[in-house]
Write a protein that holds these residues in place. Structure first.
Motif, PDB file in Angstrom:
ATOM      1  N   GLU A  93      39.490  55.433  35.383  1.00 47.36           N
ATOM      2  CA  GLU A  93      39.287  54.313  35.418  1.00 47.36           C
ATOM      3  C   GLU A  93      38.118  54.243  34.069  1.00 47.36           C
ATOM      4  O   GLU A  93      37.160  52.844  33.560  1.00 47.36           O
ATOM      5  CB  GLU A  93      37.850  53.071  36.251  1.00 47.36           C
ATOM      6  N   LYS A 135      54.000  48.675  40.804  1.00 46.71           N
ATOM      7  CA  LYS A 135      52.858  48.057  42.286  1.00 46.71           C
ATOM      8  C   LYS A 135      53.324  49.214  43.496  1.00 46.71           C
ATOM      9  O   LYS A 135      54.073  49.231  43.632  1.00 46.71           O
ATOM     10  CB  LYS A 135      52.883  46.912  42.142  1.00 46.71           C
ATOM     11  N   HIS A 141      47.123  47.280  42.737  1.00 45.93           N
ATOM     12  CA  HIS A 141      46.904  46.073  41.962  1.00 45.93           C
ATOM     13  C   HIS A 141      47.453  45.579  40.840  1.00 45.93           C
ATOM     14  O   HIS A 141      48.187  46.166  40.966  1.00 45.93           O
ATOM     15  CB  HIS A 141      45.647  47.085  41.498  1.00 45.93           C
ATOM     16  N   ASP A 142      47.418  44.191  40.537  1.00 48.97           N
ATOM     17  CA  ASP A 142      48.119  43.390  39.787  1.00 48.97           C
ATOM     18  C   ASP A 142      47.475  44.381  38.599  1.00 48.97           C
ATOM     19  O   ASP A 142      46.706  44.581  38.270  1.00 48.97           O
ATOM     20  CB  ASP A 142      48.657  42.336  39.938  1.00 48.97           C
ATOM     21  N   TRP A 143      48.842  44.332  37.339  1.00 50.19           N
ATOM     22  CA  TRP A 143      47.904  45.271  36.204  1.00 50.19           C
ATOM     23  C   TRP A 143      46.637  44.423  35.833  1.00 50.19           C
ATOM     24  O   TRP A 143      46.049  44.316  35.215  1.00 50.19           O
ATOM     25  CB  TRP A 143      49.940  45.354  35.346  1.00 50.19           C
ATOM     26  N   TYR A 144      46.986  42.696  35.870  1.00 46.81           N
ATOM     27  CA  TYR A 144      45.433  42.650  35.596  1.00 46.81           C
ATOM     28  C   TYR A 144      44.487  42.460  36.265  1.00 46.81           C
ATOM     29  O   TYR A 144      43.010  42.230  35.565  1.00 46.81           O
ATOM     30  CB  TYR A 144      45.765  40.710  35.367  1.00 46.81           C
ATOM     31  N   ASP A 145      44.665  43.407  37.458  1.00 43.95           N
ATOM     32  CA  ASP A 145      43.070  43.103  37.749  1.00 43.95           C
ATOM     33  C   ASP A 145      42.802  44.412  38.718  1.00 43.95           C
ATOM     34  O   ASP A 145      42.206  44.647  39.683  1.00 43.95           O
ATOM     35  CB  ASP A 145      43.487  42.187  38.649  1.00 43.95           C
ATOM     36  N   SER A 146      43.710  45.194  37.931  1.00 47.06           N
ATOM     37  CA  SER A 146      43.479  47.058  37.919  1.00 47.06           C
ATOM     38  C   SER A 146      42.255  46.892  37.852  1.00 47.06           C
ATOM     39  O   SER A 146      41.738  47.638  36.376  1.00 47.06           O
ATOM     40  CB  SER A 146      44.976  47.896  37.820  1.00 47.06           C
ATOM     41  N   PRO A 147      41.803  48.342  38.154  1.00 46.92           N
ATOM     42  CA  PRO A 147      40.963  49.281  37.775  1.00 46.92           C
ATOM     43  C   PRO A 147      41.345  50.584  36.783  1.00 46.92           C
ATOM     44  O   PRO A 147      40.399  51.164  35.950  1.00 46.92           O
ATOM     45  CB  PRO A 147      39.509  49.846  38.838  1.00 46.92           C
TER      46      PRO A 147
END
Length: 197
Positions: A93, A135, A141-147
């Motif tokens: 992250e 996923k 997580h979806d790619w756009y909302d993954s930490p």
């Protein structure tokens, strides 16, 4: 005190830390691991956490934690002031993982790094079958909302350590509750490395 063994990475890290040592936990969350290390191993521990609510919870556990960016925190300490610097489930992250690792090994005699292995077969299969960013149950997580912004594998970390000239003192691989002893890049869900410069 809560049982730290609900998190497998904490169990492994707890076993690696020697009693009566100085420990810095980067991204320490609510301070569960530090509080456990303080009470059972009598460490002199410090923590850094970004989220204010977690910092308050950690302080209420009796551990010394300050709110800050862990990527900047290592600059605040002199060389080799800690015996261990911990970074658990957070390396993927960070914006600049190499700088974080270099900083950990500057301020600490040893770094303990735990991370999810994105080389695990479930991630590979998910990517192959769907043609999309992986996923899975472990990575929901979806790619756009993954930490997670860096998708490293066991092999990636081993190659980086070799390139940097770091000594891997311990490497532990697990999948669920089981230790993985062969093909860790394919079969391990999580890796824990203890390295020294």
């Amino acid at each position: 005190m809560a049982n730290i063994y609900v998190r497998r990475d904490y169990e492994i890290i707890g076993d690696l830390i020697e009693p009566h040592t100085r420990v810095l936990d980067l991204g320490c969350g609510s301070g569960e691991l530090l509080a456990w290390l303080k009470s059972t191993k009598m460490v002199d521990g410090r923590g850094v956490e970004f989220e204010a609510q977690r910092v308050q919870k950690a302080i209420s556990r009796g551990v010394s934690v300050y709110q800050g960016d862990l990527e900047e925190a290592v600059h605040d300490y002199p060389d080799k002031v800690f015996d261990y610097v911990i970074l658990s489930q957070t390396l993927q992250e960070t914006r600049y993982p190499l700088k974080v690792l270099q900083g950990m090994l500057r301020v600490g005699k040893r770094a303990i790094v735990a991370f999810p292995n994105f080389g695990h077969y479930s991630v590979r299969v998910a990517n192959l079958i769907t043609g999309r960013a992986p996923k899975t149950e472990r990575f929901p997580h979806d790619w756009y909302d993954s930490p997670n912004i860096h998708f490293l594998t066991v092999l990636d970390f081993q190659l980086l350590a070799a390139k940097q000239g770091w000594r891997i003192e311990r490497q532990i691989f697990v999948s669920g509750d089981q230790k993985v002893t062969f093909w860790p890049n394919l079969l391990a869900e999580m890796a824990v490395f203890q390295v020294a410069a």
